[in-house]
Design a protein around this motif. Structure first.
Motif, PDB file in Angstrom:
ATOM      1  N   SER A   1      -8.804 -18.148  -4.452  1.00 14.39           N
ATOM      2  CA  SER A   1      -9.696 -17.418  -3.554  1.00 14.39           C
ATOM      3  C   SER A   1      -9.393 -15.929  -3.584  1.00 14.39           C
ATOM      4  N   ASP A   2     -10.304 -15.136  -3.019  1.00 16.08           N
ATOM      5  CA  ASP A   2     -10.077 -13.689  -2.933  1.00 16.08           C
ATOM      6  C   ASP A   2      -8.859 -13.365  -2.069  1.00 16.08           C
ATOM      7  N   ASP A   3      -8.632 -14.162  -1.027  1.00 18.55           N
ATOM      8  CA  ASP A   3      -7.464 -13.933  -0.164  1.00 18.55           C
ATOM      9  C   ASP A   3      -6.166 -14.156  -0.929  1.00 18.55           C
ATOM     10  N   THR A   4      -6.109 -15.236  -1.691  1.00 18.82           N
ATOM     11  CA  THR A   4      -4.911 -15.517  -2.495  1.00 18.82           C
ATOM     12  C   THR A   4      -4.722 -14.451  -3.562  1.00 18.82           C
ATOM     13  N   PHE A   5      -5.821 -14.051  -4.168  1.00 18.11           N
ATOM     14  CA  PHE A   5      -5.779 -13.014  -5.194  1.00 18.11           C
ATOM     15  C   PHE A   5      -5.205 -11.714  -4.627  1.00 18.11           C
ATOM     16  N   ALA A   6      -5.658 -11.336  -3.439  1.00 21.19           N
ATOM     17  CA  ALA A   6      -5.159 -10.114  -2.798  1.00 21.19           C
ATOM     18  C   ALA A   6      -3.665 -10.222  -2.514  1.00 21.19           C
ATOM     19  N   LYS A   7      -3.224 -11.396  -2.096  1.00 16.96           N
ATOM     20  CA  LYS A   7      -1.798 -11.572  -1.801  1.00 16.96           C
ATOM     21  C   LYS A   7      -0.959 -11.500  -3.068  1.00 16.96           C
ATOM     22  N   ILE A   8      -1.469 -12.041  -4.158  1.00 14.76           N
ATOM     23  CA  ILE A   8      -0.764 -11.949  -5.450  1.00 14.76           C
ATOM     24  C   ILE A   8      -0.573 -10.488  -5.834  1.00 14.76           C
TER      25      ILE A   8
ATOM     26  N   GLN B   1     -17.244  -5.314  -6.876  1.00  8.55           N
ATOM     27  CA  GLN B   1     -16.914  -4.068  -6.191  1.00  8.55           C
ATOM     28  C   GLN B   1     -16.092  -4.349  -4.936  1.00  8.55           C
ATOM     29  N   ALA B   2     -16.481  -5.341  -4.155  1.00  5.79           N
ATOM     30  CA  ALA B   2     -15.782  -5.642  -2.900  1.00  5.79           C
ATOM     31  C   ALA B   2     -14.342  -6.068  -3.169  1.00  5.79           C
ATOM     32  N   CYS B   3     -14.154  -6.918  -4.158  1.00  5.64           N
ATOM     33  CA  CYS B   3     -12.810  -7.385  -4.485  1.00  5.64           C
ATOM     34  C   CYS B   3     -11.960  -6.230  -5.014  1.00  5.64           C
ATOM     35  N   ARG B   4     -12.533  -5.407  -5.860  1.00  5.77           N
ATOM     36  CA  ARG B   4     -11.773  -4.279  -6.418  1.00  5.77           C
ATOM     37  C   ARG B   4     -11.369  -3.312  -5.308  1.00  5.77           C
ATOM     38  N   GLU B   5     -12.269  -3.082  -4.359  1.00  7.37           N
ATOM     39  CA  GLU B   5     -11.942  -2.166  -3.263  1.00  7.37           C
ATOM     40  C   GLU B   5     -10.772  -2.701  -2.444  1.00  7.37           C
ATOM     41  N   ARG B   6     -10.752  -3.988  -2.234  1.00  7.33           N
ATOM     42  CA  ARG B   6      -9.681  -4.582  -1.441  1.00  7.33           C
ATOM     43  C   ARG B   6      -8.318  -4.425  -2.121  1.00  7.33           C
TER      44      ARG B   6
ATOM     45  N   GLU C   1       0.831  -1.210   0.000  1.00  6.86           N
ATOM     46  CA  GLU C   1       0.000   0.000   0.000  1.00  6.86           C
ATOM     47  C   GLU C   1       0.867   1.261   0.000  1.00  6.86           C
ATOM     48  N   GLN C   2       1.937   1.240   0.769  1.00  4.25           N
ATOM     49  CA  GLN C   2       2.800   2.407   0.847  1.00  4.25           C
ATOM     50  C   GLN C   2       3.571   2.629  -0.458  1.00  4.25           C
ATOM     51  N   ILE C   3       4.053   1.547  -1.060  1.00  5.44           N
ATOM     52  CA  ILE C   3       4.779   1.671  -2.330  1.00  5.44           C
ATOM     53  C   ILE C   3       3.868   2.221  -3.409  1.00  5.44           C
ATOM     54  N   LYS C   4       2.630   1.742  -3.434  1.00  4.69           N
ATOM     55  CA  LYS C   4       1.676   2.268  -4.430  1.00  4.69           C
ATOM     56  C   LYS C   4       1.498   3.770  -4.230  1.00  4.69           C
ATOM     57  N   LYS C   5       1.370   4.214  -3.000  1.00  5.43           N
ATOM     58  CA  LYS C   5       1.225   5.646  -2.716  1.00  5.43           C
ATOM     59  C   LYS C   5       2.475   6.417  -3.120  1.00  5.43           C
ATOM     60  N   ASP C   6       3.655   5.832  -2.847  1.00  7.19           N
ATOM     61  CA  ASP C   6       4.907   6.507  -3.163  1.00  7.19           C
ATOM     62  C   ASP C   6       5.085   6.710  -4.667  1.00  7.19           C
ATOM     63  N   PHE C   7       4.712   5.699  -5.451  1.00  5.46           N
ATOM     64  CA  PHE C   7       4.937   5.768  -6.897  1.00  5.46           C
ATOM     65  C   PHE C   7       3.772   6.401  -7.651  1.00  5.46           C
ATOM     66  N   TYR C   8       2.544   6.142  -7.211  1.00  2.00           N
ATOM     67  CA  TYR C   8       1.372   6.595  -7.963  1.00  2.00           C
ATOM     68  C   TYR C   8       0.440   7.505  -7.172  1.00  2.00           C
ATOM     69  N   GLY C   9       0.777   7.779  -5.928  1.00  2.00           N
ATOM     70  CA  GLY C   9      -0.098   8.607  -5.125  1.00  2.00           C
ATOM     71  C   GLY C   9      -1.437   7.926  -4.910  1.00  2.00           C
ATOM     72  N   ASN C  10      -2.498   8.734  -4.783  1.00  2.00           N
ATOM     73  CA  ASN C  10      -3.843   8.165  -4.614  1.00  2.00           C
ATOM     74  C   ASN C  10      -4.662   8.280  -5.893  1.00  2.00           C
ATOM     75  N   ARG C  11      -3.962   8.348  -7.027  1.00  2.00           N
ATOM     76  CA  ARG C  11      -4.643   8.393  -8.326  1.00  2.00           C
ATOM     77  C   ARG C  11      -5.064   6.992  -8.777  1.00  2.00           C
ATOM     78  N   ILE C  12      -6.217   6.910  -9.414  1.00  2.00           N
ATOM     79  CA  ILE C  12      -6.660   5.681 -10.060  1.00  2.00           C
ATOM     80  C   ILE C  12      -7.059   6.041 -11.494  1.00  2.00           C
ATOM     81  N   VAL C  13      -6.339   5.503 -12.449  1.00  2.00           N
ATOM     82  CA  VAL C  13      -6.583   5.819 -13.863  1.00  2.00           C
ATOM     83  C   VAL C  13      -7.815   5.064 -14.357  1.00  2.00           C
ATOM     84  N   MET C  14      -8.667   5.758 -15.098  1.00  2.00           N
ATOM     85  CA  MET C  14      -9.920   5.190 -15.598  1.00  2.00           C
ATOM     86  C   MET C  14      -9.817   4.858 -17.086  1.00  2.00           C
TER      87      MET C  14
END
Length: 472
Positions: free
Chosen positions: A295-302, A323-328, A73-86
Motif C-alpha cells: 500500500s501507499d502507507d507501507t511504501f511511505a514507511k519503507i 503525483q500524490a505518492c511522489r509528493e508524500r 524529513e529532518q535527516i533529508k534536510k540535514d544531508f541534502y537540504g531542500n534540493r531535488i535532483v532532476m
C-alpha cells in the motif's frame, strides 16, 4: 553464515540472517523502550543496522512511527537540504534474452515492438531532452549481447556527450544495464559515466531464480555480486534497489540494507543511490498477478526507514508513482526524481504510436518537466540540474565525506540554484520562471559561507548575461 565483508552473495545477503532479523522485528514491534533507543541512535545521523531498521519498519506504536517520519524529513534536510535532483531515463533498446516474468521485455513476448535506437536516433532524442531542459540521463537497455553489446552502449555514451544544441548539454550519463564483467565496468568508467545502477529485483534467492527462469540474469550470485565488480572496475558510485511487489517487503527491506552494509564494509563507501520502484502494469504484465504488492502507507514507511537507516544515500523515485505518492515521499527522504519521462525506446522526439508500444512500464506521473519543476518549487523545493560533483571528481568516498560533513550547503545548494537559473532562462514557462526567480532570491541568502554566497550571486548575474555552466 552471515558476513558483510564476504564477496559471496549468499554470505553478505544471508537468508538465515534475514529470517532471524524478521523474527526479531516481529517480537519487538511493540517494545517501546527498544524502539525509542533505536530512534535515538538514528538521531546521531550515522545510520542503523538492518536489524534495527527492521524493528522501526515493523513498529506498531503510532507515536514512535510519527517520530520516525519527522526524523526522516529532518535527516533529508540535514544531508541534502531542500534540493531535488532532476533526471530522465533514455531507453536505447528493448531487445533482451532474459525471461524475467515481471518485465515485458522478456524473450517470450512476441508482440511487443522490439526497437533499438541508431546513433542518429539517439542524437535526435538527446536534442529533444536538452530542449526540455534535462542535463542528466539514465541509460536503459535490455540484456542482449548481439543487439546491445557493451560497444553499442559505449558508442551511445560518446554520442550523448558530444551533442551541444543551443544552450543544451547532457552533463552526466548514468547507466542501468545488466550485470557485466570487471573489464566492461572499467570501460564504462573510462567513458565517463556517473552512477552505475542495477536493481536486485529481489534478494530472496529462491524467488529470484523463479522470477528469472532463463537467460544470464538467472544467475543470482553473478547479479548480486555485480556492484563489487563495478567497484573493482573503478566505478565508485553505484545505485541499488529492489522491485517492491515481487517478494515480501520486509524481506526485501532487510536485504537492501544488508547490501548497503556490505558495500560500506568492503569498499568503504555505501550506495550513492537507493531506488524504490514498485511493480507496474506493462504490455503483457499484470501487476495484480503478483501478490506481494504494498500500500501507499507501507511504501511511505519503507522510504522513511531507509532514510534514517542510510542517511547519506540519495533516494530515487520515478514516474512509476503518481503525483500524490511522489509528493508524500519527497517529505520522507526522496532526493531525486524523474520528470517528463518516457519508458519506451525513443518517444521524446514524438510520442510512440499505441500499436508500436515498446514501454517497459506504464507511467503514472505524465506531467511535463516544466510542470514538475513548477510543482516542486511551489512545494518549497529547489529543482536541481547540477552535475558538478561528477565533473569535479567528487565521487565515492569524496562525495560521502562532503555529504556527511554537512558542507553540501556550501557546494550543492549554490550549484542547484545556478543550474535552476539556467533552466528558468532557457526552457521554463513564464509562470515557472516567475516562481523560480523568487525562490532563488530567497534561497541564495541561505548559503552559509559569505564568500561562497558572493561568488554564487556574481555567477547568477553572469548567467543572466548569457554565460553558462558555473559550478563549485
Amino acid at each position: 553464515m552471515y558476513n558483510p565483508k564476504s564477496l559471496k552473495a549468499e554470505e553478505f545477503i544471508s537468508h538465515e540472517e534475514i529470517l532471524d532479523t524478521l523474527r526479531y522485528a516481529e517480537e519487538n514491534k511493540r517494545n517501546a523502550e527498544l524502539i525509542q533507543s533505536i530512534i535515538d541512535k538514528a538521531k546521531e545521523r550515522k545510520g542503523l543496522s538492518h536489524r534495527e531498521a527492521a524493528v522501526l519498519l515493523d513498529c506498531e506504536l503510532e507515536d514512535k512511527n510519527q517520530q520516525v517520519y519527522a526524523l526522516a524529513e529532518q535527516i533529508k534536510k540535514d544531508f541534502y537540504g531542500n534540493r531535488i535532483v532532476m533526471f530522465a531515463p533514455l531507453y536505447l533498446s528493448n531487445y533482451c534474452i532474459n525471461s524475467c516474468v515481471y518485465c515485458p521485455y522478456h524473450r517470450q513476448n512476441k508482440h511487443i515492438a522490439r526497437k533499438k535506437l541508431t546513433q542518429e536516433e539517439i542524437r535526435k532524442e538527446v536534442i529533444a531532452l536538452q530542449d526540455m531542459g534535462h542535463k542528466r540521463l539514465a541509460l536503459e537497455t535490455g540484456e542482449d549481447p548481439i543487439n546491445n553489446p557493451i560497444e553499442y552502449v559505449l558508442e551511445s555514451i560518446k554520442t550523448i556527450y558530444s551533442i551541444k544544441h543551443k544552450n543544451g548539454a547532457i552533463r552526466r550519463v548514468n547507466v542501468n544495464i545488466a550485470a557485466t564483467t570487471v573489464e566492461n565496468y572499467r570501460k564504462l568508467k573510462e567513458a565517463g559515466i556517473g552512477t552505475y545502477i542495477l536493481f536486485q529485483e529481489t534478494y530472496h534467492k529462491e524467488s529470484y531464480e523463479k522470477l528469472h527462469p532463463a537467460g544470464p540474469k538467472h544467475d543470482y550470485a553473478y547479479h548480486t555480486e555485480a556492484m563489487d565488480r563495478a567497484m573493482e572496475g573503478g566505478i565508485d558510485d553505484v545505485g541499488i534497489g529492489v522491485l517492491f511487489g515481487l517478494e515480501l517487503y520486509r524481506y526485501e527491506f532487510a536485504g537492501l540494507l544488508m547490501h548497503a552494509e556490505h558495500l560500506e564494509a568492503v569498499h568503504g563507501v555505501g550506495p550513492h543511490t537507493i531506488s524504490v520502484p514498485r511493480i507496474r502494469h506493462a504490455d503483457d504484465i499484470d501487476a495484480e498477478s503478483f501478490d506481494n504488492g504494498i500500500s501507499d502507507d507501507t511504501f511511505a514507511k519503507i522510504v522513511a526507514c531507509i532514510r534514517v537507516a542510510v542517511p547519506y544515500t540519495g533516494m530515487i523515485i520515478s514516474t512509476r508513482e503518481s503525483q500524490a505518492c511522489r509528493e508524500r515521499v519527497l517529505h520522507l527522504g526522496v532526493s531525486q526524481i524523474s520528470g517528463g519521462s518516457r519508458t519506451s525506446v525513443g518517444g521524446y522526439v514524438e510520442k510512440e504510436p499505441e500499436e508500436e508500444n515498446s514501454a517497459q512500464f506504464d507511467v503514472s506521473d505524465q506531467r511535463s518537466l516544466d510542470e514538475v519543476v513548477n510543482w516542486l518549487m511551489r512545494l518549497g523545493y529547489i529543482p536541481s540540474f547540477c552535475t558538478a560533483c561528477y565533473r569535479e571528481g567528487r565521487t565515492g568516498d569524496r562525495f560521502m565525506s562532503l555529504c556527511k560533513s554537512g558542507q553540501i550547503q556550501n557546494c550543492c545548494h549554490p550549484n542547484a540554484l545556478m543550474t535552476l537559473k539556467e533552466y528558468l532562462l532557457d526552457y521554463a514557462s513564464e509562470d515557472t520562471r516567475k516562481i523560480g526567480e523568487e525562490l532563488i532570491a530567497r534561497e541564495i541568502e541561505k548559503v552559509p559561507r559569505e564568500k561562497t554566497k558572493e561568488i554564487a550571486k556574481r555567477n547568477l548575474k553572469e548567467i543572466e548575461e548569457g554565460k553558462r555552466d558555473f559550478r563549485f
